[in-house]
Design an enzyme around this catalytic site. Sequence first.
Site, PDB file in Angstrom:
ATOM      1  N   GLU A   1       0.922  -1.249  -0.040  1.00 52.02           N
ATOM      2  CA  GLU A   1       0.417   0.051  -0.137  1.00 52.02           C
ATOM      3  C   GLU A   1       0.944   0.790   0.050  1.00 52.02           C
ATOM      4  OE1 GLU A   1      -2.875  -2.059   2.932  1.00 52.02           O
ATOM      5  OE2 GLU A   1      -1.629  -0.803   4.053  1.00 52.02           O
TER       6      GLU A   1
ATOM      7  N   CYS B   1       3.345   8.581   1.432  1.00 46.02           N
ATOM      8  CA  CYS B   1       3.524   7.711   2.189  1.00 46.02           C
ATOM      9  C   CYS B   1       3.923   6.350   1.531  1.00 46.02           C
ATOM     10  CB  CYS B   1       2.873   7.238   3.609  1.00 46.02           C
ATOM     11  SG  CYS B   1       2.908   6.343   4.399  1.00 46.02           S
TER      12      CYS B   1
ATOM     13  N   CYS C   1       5.481  -7.319   8.017  1.00 43.70           N
ATOM     14  CA  CYS C   1       6.202  -6.529   8.993  1.00 43.70           C
ATOM     15  C   CYS C   1       6.519  -7.327   9.944  1.00 43.70           C
ATOM     16  CB  CYS C   1       5.613  -5.134   9.298  1.00 43.70           C
ATOM     17  SG  CYS C   1       7.397  -4.242  10.687  1.00 43.70           S
TER      18      CYS C   1
ATOM     19  N   CYS D   1       4.390  -4.005  16.135  1.00 44.37           N
ATOM     20  CA  CYS D   1       3.799  -3.794  17.144  1.00 44.37           C
ATOM     21  C   CYS D   1       2.530  -4.042  17.146  1.00 44.37           C
ATOM     22  CB  CYS D   1       3.991  -2.269  16.730  1.00 44.37           C
ATOM     23  SG  CYS D   1       5.836  -1.761  16.334  1.00 44.37           S
TER      24      CYS D   1
ATOM     25  N   CYS E   1      -0.792  -2.058  15.104  1.00 45.34           N
ATOM     26  CA  CYS E   1      -0.463  -1.508  14.040  1.00 45.34           C
ATOM     27  C   CYS E   1      -1.030  -2.904  13.220  1.00 45.34           C
ATOM     28  CB  CYS E   1       1.411  -1.651  13.660  1.00 45.34           C
ATOM     29  SG  CYS E   1       1.543  -1.998  12.001  1.00 45.34           S
TER      30      CYS E   1
ATOM     31  N   GLY F   1       6.015  -2.342   6.825  1.00 42.06           N
ATOM     32  CA  GLY F   1       7.303  -2.243   7.657  1.00 42.06           C
ATOM     33  C   GLY F   1       8.366  -1.558   8.129  1.00 42.06           C
ATOM     34  N   GLU F   2       9.492  -2.562   8.051  1.00 41.97           N
ATOM     35  CA  GLU F   2      10.515  -1.428   9.254  1.00 41.97           C
ATOM     36  C   GLU F   2      11.363  -1.089   8.027  1.00 41.97           C
ATOM     37  OE1 GLU F   2      11.102   0.332  12.021  1.00 41.97           O
ATOM     38  OE2 GLU F   2      13.118   0.765  10.901  1.00 41.97           O
TER      39      GLU F   2
ATOM     40  N   SER G   1      10.589   7.046   8.801  1.00 43.90           N
ATOM     41  CA  SER G   1      10.224   6.222   9.701  1.00 43.90           C
ATOM     42  C   SER G   1      10.513   4.970  10.877  1.00 43.90           C
ATOM     43  CB  SER G   1       8.713   6.757  10.037  1.00 43.90           C
ATOM     44  OG  SER G   1       8.098   6.215  11.127  1.00 43.90           O
TER      45      SER G   1
ATOM     46  N   SER H   1       9.327   5.764  15.955  1.00 45.12           N
ATOM     47  CA  SER H   1       7.453   5.558  16.504  1.00 45.12           C
ATOM     48  C   SER H   1       8.770   5.470  18.260  1.00 45.12           C
ATOM     49  CB  SER H   1       7.284   4.350  16.490  1.00 45.12           C
ATOM     50  OG  SER H   1       7.356   4.679  14.839  1.00 45.12           O
ATOM     51  N   LEU H   2       7.672   6.585  19.199  1.00 49.28           N
ATOM     52  CA  LEU H   2       8.363   6.591  20.428  1.00 49.28           C
ATOM     53  C   LEU H   2       6.988   5.383  21.374  1.00 49.28           C
ATOM     54  CD1 LEU H   2      10.797   7.050  22.415  1.00 49.28           C
ATOM     55  CD2 LEU H   2       9.365   9.127  22.901  1.00 49.28           C
ATOM     56  N   HIS H   3       6.120   5.749  21.278  1.00 51.53           N
ATOM     57  CA  HIS H   3       4.444   5.796  21.308  1.00 51.53           C
ATOM     58  C   HIS H   3       4.208   5.181  23.324  1.00 51.53           C
ATOM     59  CE1 HIS H   3       3.800   5.790  17.411  1.00 51.53           C
ATOM     60  NE2 HIS H   3       4.425   4.710  17.298  1.00 51.53           N
TER      61      HIS H   3
ATOM     62  N   ASN I   1      -5.536   4.816  14.949  1.00 50.75           N
ATOM     63  CA  ASN I   1      -6.190   5.628  14.155  1.00 50.75           C
ATOM     64  C   ASN I   1      -7.384   3.829  13.956  1.00 50.75           C
ATOM     65  OD1 ASN I   1      -7.206   6.165  11.449  1.00 50.75           O
ATOM     66  ND2 ASN I   1      -5.714   5.564  10.692  1.00 50.75           N
TER      67      ASN I   1
ATOM     68  N   CYS J   1      -0.636   2.662   8.629  1.00 48.15           N
ATOM     69  CA  CYS J   1       0.410   2.440   8.083  1.00 48.15           C
ATOM     70  C   CYS J   1      -0.254   0.367   7.429  1.00 48.15           C
ATOM     71  CB  CYS J   1       1.549   2.145   9.180  1.00 48.15           C
ATOM     72  SG  CYS J   1       2.485   0.584   9.133  1.00 48.15           S
TER      73      CYS J   1
HETATM   74  S1  SF4 Z   1       4.074   0.124  13.443  1.00 46.94           S
HETATM   75 FE1  SF4 Z   1       5.684  -0.096  11.547  1.00 46.94          FE
HETATM   76  S2  SF4 Z   1       7.388  -1.495  12.841  1.00 46.94           S
HETATM   77 FE2  SF4 Z   1       5.839  -1.883  14.201  1.00 46.94          FE
HETATM   78  S3  SF4 Z   1       5.037  -3.206  12.418  1.00 46.94           S
HETATM   79 FE3  SF4 Z   1       3.636  -2.171  12.409  1.00 46.94          FE
HETATM   80  S4  SF4 Z   1       5.229  -1.910  10.221  1.00 46.94           S
HETATM   81 FE4  SF4 Z   1       5.930  -2.757  11.800  1.00 46.94          FE
END
Ligand code: SF4
Length: 366
Positions: free
Chosen positions: A95, A108, A115, A119, A122, A164-165, A196, A219-221, A295, A338
């Site tokens: 996407e 984006c 991934c 997380c 996500c 993805g990372e 990111s 990404s801290l969160h 979201n 994401c």
């Molecule tokens: S937030 Fe980013 S790093 Fe974490 S699972 Fe989703 S895609 Fe992967």
Amino acid sequence: MSTNSKIQIKGLWLEELEKILSSWEEKPYRVNQLATWIYNKGVSDFEQMTNLSREFRQKLAASYTLSTLKLIKTQNSLDGSTKFLLALPDKETIESVLIRDKGKNTICISAQVGCPLGCLFCATGYMGYKRNLTAGEIVDQVLQVKPYINRGEILNNVVYMGMGEPLLNYHNVTKSLKILTSDFGVCISPKRITLSTAGLVPQIYHLADEGVKVKLAISLHAPDEELRKKLMPVTNKHSLKDLLAAAKYYAKQVGHRVTFEYILIKGVNDSEKQAMQLARLIANIPCKINLIMYNPIPDAPFERPALEQAQKFREILYPRAPAVTLRISKGVDIAAACGQLKTKVYKKQKGIDFSKLVTPPVVHRF
Ligand code: SF4
């Protein structure tokens, strides 16, 4: 990567194109011409490369292909964002999103299919990991989406914040950055590109020394190690302390502040006490903080906090933290965050007790 025995030419950069051309005894200046046609003009057929000889175009078409991604569908959000579902040569899908905001356009893009980092908030994290994207597949997302920008407007920003990372696909991502920022490529200033990461510490140091000078978003969160381990398992490998040290190094080396992304999740990380903790955590790091309203993912156990609570969180942070913005996620009605475009059906991860993440209400005292 090859398609039907033809090699994808998108993703090859100057030195690789140079090798091909010198083996065909083409003039060296053709390299820049070829790169300009592929990345800057974004043509879809070698025949359109009109300043190359017919013989050269035929040679290219016999061995190489220009196609990497195929548009499967688009979906428009009420707020003007458009999401794109794109198929890869191996039939996997990814996407990309075009975010339109007051005449400014941000694309984006994704860096992986799925991934592996998992997380909890996500959608991509629940898909699991399939593979890294090639540099060509990463760049092609920009080339495919760009034509959808409204007439008279320009591409303002590119963000590596899709599926993805990016730092797990370090080689292809840094190669795609070179292509995106070069004059013979897509010609986007590095200051307009944000990468990111969930916080891969060694790769942050490498990127700082790479010389690409793109903006870094982390990404801290969570304002503490324990909660972050629960929300973002990557913290088990890369501690918060090490991550913050890497963030500081990146800001110093690259010369601009890092951004900390913080998704506000109702009852999980949005209390006044946690706002104070967060302010203390990032003190002394040249940074800004993007607060993002969660979201919602269909059937997920997390909720978006009330706007009032998010504003309270922001008021506590600022001016304790130097710059704080509160962003209402774009594309909520089309689930444009994401990985949420691909995973319409939320897959419950086994063995996680979500109720343990929800913190009791905290009374804030100054
Ligand atoms: S937030 Fe980013 S790093 Fe974490 S699972 Fe989703 S895609 Fe992967």
